[in-house]
Design an enzyme around this catalytic site. Structure first.
Site, PDB file in Angstrom:
ATOM      1  N   PHE A 104       0.145 -18.859  -2.977  1.00 15.21           N
ATOM      2  CA  PHE A 104       1.484 -19.091  -3.525  1.00 15.21           C
ATOM      3  C   PHE A 104       1.356 -19.856  -4.845  1.00 15.21           C
ATOM      4  O   PHE A 104       0.543 -20.774  -4.971  1.00 15.21           O
ATOM      5  CB  PHE A 104       2.320 -19.916  -2.547  1.00 15.21           C
ATOM      6  CG  PHE A 104       2.937 -19.115  -1.419  1.00 15.21           C
ATOM      7  CD1 PHE A 104       2.604 -17.788  -1.197  1.00 15.21           C
ATOM      8  CD2 PHE A 104       3.853 -19.708  -0.562  1.00 15.21           C
ATOM      9  CE1 PHE A 104       3.177 -17.063  -0.156  1.00 15.21           C
ATOM     10  CE2 PHE A 104       4.437 -18.997   0.477  1.00 15.21           C
ATOM     11  CZ  PHE A 104       4.099 -17.678   0.685  1.00 15.21           C
ATOM     12  N   HIS A 152      -4.320 -15.541   9.239  1.00 14.20           N
ATOM     13  CA  HIS A 152      -4.431 -16.133   7.904  1.00 14.20           C
ATOM     14  C   HIS A 152      -4.530 -17.650   8.041  1.00 14.20           C
ATOM     15  O   HIS A 152      -3.567 -18.305   8.407  1.00 14.20           O
ATOM     16  CB  HIS A 152      -3.219 -15.742   7.073  1.00 14.20           C
ATOM     17  CG  HIS A 152      -3.306 -16.114   5.629  1.00 14.20           C
ATOM     18  ND1 HIS A 152      -4.417 -16.722   5.082  1.00 14.20           N
ATOM     19  CD2 HIS A 152      -2.423 -15.955   4.614  1.00 14.20           C
ATOM     20  CE1 HIS A 152      -4.208 -16.922   3.797  1.00 14.20           C
ATOM     21  NE2 HIS A 152      -3.009 -16.466   3.483  1.00 14.20           N
ATOM     22  N   LYS A 208      -8.785 -10.770   8.174  1.00 14.19           N
ATOM     23  CA  LYS A 208      -7.558 -11.423   8.660  1.00 14.19           C
ATOM     24  C   LYS A 208      -6.893 -10.593   9.762  1.00 14.19           C
ATOM     25  O   LYS A 208      -6.039 -11.112  10.487  1.00 14.19           O
ATOM     26  CB  LYS A 208      -6.572 -11.660   7.513  1.00 14.19           C
ATOM     27  CG  LYS A 208      -6.982 -12.758   6.552  1.00 14.19           C
ATOM     28  CD  LYS A 208      -5.882 -13.016   5.514  1.00 14.19           C
ATOM     29  CE  LYS A 208      -6.290 -14.082   4.510  1.00 14.19           C
ATOM     30  NZ  LYS A 208      -7.298 -13.592   3.540  1.00 14.19           N
ATOM     31  N   GLU A 226      -3.048  -5.890  -4.258  1.00 14.46           N
ATOM     32  CA  GLU A 226      -4.495  -6.096  -4.256  1.00 14.46           C
ATOM     33  C   GLU A 226      -5.238  -4.773  -4.379  1.00 14.46           C
ATOM     34  O   GLU A 226      -6.211  -4.664  -5.136  1.00 14.46           O
ATOM     35  CB  GLU A 226      -4.948  -6.832  -2.994  1.00 14.46           C
ATOM     36  CG  GLU A 226      -6.437  -7.143  -3.004  1.00 14.46           C
ATOM     37  CD  GLU A 226      -6.900  -7.982  -1.825  1.00 14.46           C
ATOM     38  OE1 GLU A 226      -8.067  -8.455  -1.860  1.00 14.46           O
ATOM     39  OE2 GLU A 226      -6.118  -8.169  -0.869  1.00 14.46           O
ATOM     40  N   HIS A 261      -8.350 -10.109   0.402  1.00 13.06           N
ATOM     41  CA  HIS A 261      -7.381 -11.143   0.803  1.00 13.06           C
ATOM     42  C   HIS A 261      -6.462 -10.567   1.881  1.00 13.06           C
ATOM     43  O   HIS A 261      -6.248 -11.197   2.914  1.00 13.06           O
ATOM     44  CB  HIS A 261      -6.581 -11.604  -0.406  1.00 13.06           C
ATOM     45  CG  HIS A 261      -5.589 -12.682  -0.094  1.00 13.06           C
ATOM     46  ND1 HIS A 261      -5.976 -13.938   0.334  1.00 13.06           N
ATOM     47  CD2 HIS A 261      -4.229 -12.706  -0.140  1.00 13.06           C
ATOM     48  CE1 HIS A 261      -4.899 -14.684   0.538  1.00 13.06           C
ATOM     49  NE2 HIS A 261      -3.831 -13.958   0.262  1.00 13.06           N
ATOM     50  N   CYS A 270      -3.403 -20.621  -0.655  1.00 14.04           N
ATOM     51  CA  CYS A 270      -4.331 -19.811   0.137  1.00 14.04           C
ATOM     52  C   CYS A 270      -5.597 -19.443  -0.617  1.00 14.04           C
ATOM     53  O   CYS A 270      -6.485 -18.787  -0.058  1.00 14.04           O
ATOM     54  CB  CYS A 270      -3.618 -18.563   0.640  1.00 14.04           C
ATOM     55  SG  CYS A 270      -2.183 -18.958   1.673  1.00 14.04           S
TER      56      CYS A 270
END
Length: 414
Positions: free
Chosen positions: A400, A339, A334, A314, A303, A163
């Site tokens: 990931f 996403h 998002k 975050e 994010h 991502c």
């Protein structure tokens, strides 16, 4: 090193099929989430996603060509076409040996792979595969197809960092231009992951929201009731050029890219570091690259996928970088787009670029009951857009495997 500017963007998103519509939906707080139409979700834990709306690739690409490409490549071509038109580029007047393509996708042709393997499994064991199976599936094919379409013979490759992919692509393109290795690079990312294998796979890893009763409000970053992210699809394309090159060809410069930082959590296969160690390093590195301090950043596109652990890590990293009660505005787009995995960084970069142009911060929708510790610490731009002079905007992406990529954009001035 050379300065690098942005001269065009193209967006294909769940809340708008071009840059202007995408931006208008962002500032009005429109949700792109709805029940999945691409397959039967009866037996799936998650039954909704952020699909593209009122969209048919054949409206943009001849059917004879489209059949050669997976959806993720089709999405790429459509977004790139808009970016080129917005940048007013005539490639026949330019040195194509100095123009490149650096594109990103986390999953590549996952739809093609699923379809072909499913058909094989249903058969008698005789291998009857589509002759386009491999070129439709491989993750690097979109950058190749873009270069073939426009005859671009410069730097050409694909990045994959889950991502964080699109931001990684943008940073790579930024670096190659400022190092003098290219005059112009088409960059961004595309993803077409809404199918049985993706939804089922992310359900198995407990990453997706299962709020099937309220899909439009399921993506709620930083909210106490968040339960996972909402899958999205689409593409974002950005034209980067060396400053003097852009000026020489008479391009309209809409923003500048001034910093990129990459790092790793080095922690877990799918989870972020609980204290946001990689996120902290990525943001710090990007600001060092741009030669600015935290006080210079006016807007941060987080994010913020709406996962229980990821959002907290975050915010911890942001607190460590910017301190408490900073004048920074944060938002999580998002909450509207879902996403887009490998394409998330591209459309969020476009959100930052548009925010700089319009001096407006898009909101974080759906989120109401913010994590208590962070409730009064940051301005999360909840529910409504906010007018604010934006000179510097930062965009975070995490993937990931612990991949971190952060970009910084600036209002252009001579």
């Amino acid at each position: 090193m050379k300065r690098v500017v942005i001269t065009g963007t193209g967006a294909l998103t769940p809340i708008g099929n071009n840059t202007n519509d995408f931006w208008e939906s962002l500032i009005t707080g429109k949700s792109g989430s709805s029940l999945i139409t691409k397959f039967d979700t009866e037996k799936f834990k998650t039954k909704f996603a952020c699909e593209l709306k009122n969209f048919d690739p054949i409206d943009f690409i001849p059917k004879s060509e489209a059949r050669k490409y997976d959806l993720f490549t089709q999405y790429a071509l459509i977004a790139v076409d808009e970016a080129i038109r917005n940048s007013d580029i005539d490639f026949d007047k330019l040195n194509k040996n100095r123009i490149g393509v650096i594109w990103g996708s986390g999953n590549g042709g996952i739809n093609t792979f699923q379809q072909q393997i499913t058909e094989f499994a249903k058969g008698d064991g005789t291998p009857r595969f589509n002759p386009y199976f491999i070129p439709k599936m491989i993750v690097d094919i979109a950058s190749g197809v873009i270069s073939i379409k426009y005859g671009l013979r410069g730097i050409n490759f694909t990045t994959v960092s889950a991502c964080a992919t699109s931001n990684t692509s943008i940073i790579d393109a930024f670096n190659y231009i400022r190092w003098g290795k290219a005059d112009m690079i088409i960059t961004g990312g595309s993803e077409a992951p809404i199918n049985e294998s993706s939804i089922g796979g992310f359900n198995a890893s407990r990453a997706l929201s299962t709020n099937n009763k309220n899909p439009k409000s399921a993506s709620k970053p930083f909210d106490m009731e968040r339960d996972g992210f909402v899958m999205g699809e689409g593409a974002g394309a950005i034209i980067l050029e060396e400053l003097e090159y852009a000026k020489k060809r008479g391009a309209t410069i809409i923003a500048e890219i001034v910093g990129g930082g990459m790092a790793a959590d080095a922690y877990h296969l799918t989870g972020t570091h609980p204290d946001g160690e990689g996120a902290f390093l990525g943001m710090k590195s990007a600001m060092e690259d741009a030669n600015i301090s935290p006080e210079n950043i006016d807007y941060l596109n987080a994010h913020a996928t709406s996962t229980p652990l990821g959002d907290i890590s975050e915010l911890k990293a942001i607190e460590r970088v910017f301190g408490k009660k900073n004048q920074l505005n944060i938002s999580a787009t998002k909450s509207m787009t879902g996403h887009l995995l490998g394409a998330a960084g591209a459309i969020e970069a476009i959100a930052c670029i548009s925010a700089i142009q319009k001096d407006t911060i898009p909101p974080t929708i759906n989120s109401k009951n913010i994590e208590p510790y962070f409730n009064d610490m940051f301005d999360l731009t909840l529910q409504s857009a906010k007018e604010k002079t934006i000179n510097f905007a930062m965009s975070n992406t995490f993937g990931f495997g612990g991949h971190i990529a952060t970009t910084i954009f600036k209002k252009y001035s001579e």
